[in-house]
Write a protein that holds these residues in place. Structure first.
Motif, PDB file in Angstrom:
ATOM      1  N   TYR A   1       0.834  -1.198   0.000  1.00 52.57           N
ATOM      2  CA  TYR A   1       0.000   0.000   0.000  1.00 52.57           C
ATOM      3  C   TYR A   1       0.875   1.257   0.000  1.00 52.57           C
ATOM      4  CZ  TYR A   1      -3.657   3.317   1.166  1.00 52.57           C
ATOM      5  OH  TYR A   1      -4.514   4.388   1.141  1.00 52.57           O
TER       6      TYR A   1
ATOM      7  N   ARG B   1       3.877   1.639  -1.109  1.00 56.19           N
ATOM      8  CA  ARG B   1       4.496   1.815  -2.428  1.00 56.19           C
ATOM      9  C   ARG B   1       3.496   2.373  -3.434  1.00 56.19           C
ATOM     10  NH1 ARG B   1       7.727  -3.987  -2.438  1.00 56.19           N
ATOM     11  NH2 ARG B   1       9.475  -3.328  -1.096  1.00 56.19           N
ATOM     12  N   ARG B   2       2.246   1.894  -3.393  1.00 52.45           N
ATOM     13  CA  ARG B   2       1.224   2.429  -4.297  1.00 52.45           C
ATOM     14  C   ARG B   2       0.955   3.900  -3.999  1.00 52.45           C
ATOM     15  NH1 ARG B   2      -1.434  -2.452  -2.991  1.00 52.45           N
ATOM     16  NH2 ARG B   2      -3.028  -1.344  -1.762  1.00 52.45           N
TER      17      ARG B   2
END
Length: 208
Positions: free
Chosen positions: A76, A78-79
């Motif tokens: 999450y 990284r997103r």
């Protein structure tokens, strides 16, 4: 000049940033310690975040006695556009290095109640001679100020933790078959910062 016996070593610039700019968020009566700590970290790194929004992505089942998987938290983050890595079998000195550099650091601890719990680390307190003395945490379960653990107690709580926190009842029985982490930490930093060393995955953890 030699330091005085009771003299404390001042926090680094990175620690002062963490303590000043990482928001305090309270998870309330939920198992959302993972999504709350990542929300605190993301907000500190300049990404507006609220754990109830993060929950919909990481914990779509809600409060069914299960916490957040580290893999899901890292994915999450990284997103959301930040660097994120997780490390197993870290040392106190690894932890201190990241915190003193001002990176957002989350650890997974065993609680006295027999559960596991995510907290963020915002400071490293030193003895006058330079040795590590205490770890300062920002805990989504605790309202008010930060809480410091002495090194010995912190290290005991940091060892052999289940990878899904907040489990009891049937979930605890299921969780007994999940991998153990040991001295586990997640580190996040801004995308433009120096690249974080490659970390681990859940497949690297040992089975109980």
């Amino acid at each position: 000049l030699a330091p005085k016996p009771n003299q404390q070593i001042k926090p680094t610039f990175g620690e002062r940033n963490l303590q000043k700019h990482m928001p305090r968020m309270f998870q309330g009566n939920t198992n959302a310690c993972g999504t709350t700590t990542v929300s605190m970290s993301l907000a500190y790194l300049g990404v507006p975040s609220n754990f109830r929004v993060v929950d919909k992505s990481i914990r779509p089942w809600g409060d069914k006695a299960l916490g957040s998987s580290p893999d899901d938290i890292v994915a999450y983050a990284r997103r959301a556009g930040v660097q994120a890595q997780m490390y197993n079998d870290a040392s106190i000195y690894d932890l201190a290095r990241h915190v003193e550099a001002g990176r957002a650091v989350t650890v997974l601890l065993n609680t006295p109640e027999g559960c596991t719990h995510y907290v963020n680390v915002v400071g490293i307190e030193h003895h006058a001679h330079g040795g590590l003395a205490k770890i300062k945490t920002r805990d989504p379960l605790k309202r008010g100020g930060d809480f410091s653990y002495d090194i010995k107690n912190f290290d005991q709580m940091w060892r052999d933790t289940k990878v899904l926190p907040g489990m009891d009842g049937i979930a605890h029985t299921v969780g007994s078959y999940l991998p153990l982490s040991n001295r586990f930490l997640m580190v996040m930093d801004k995308p433009e910062a120096r690249r974080l060393p490659s970390g681990a995955t859940l497949s690297h953890l040992k089975m109980s």
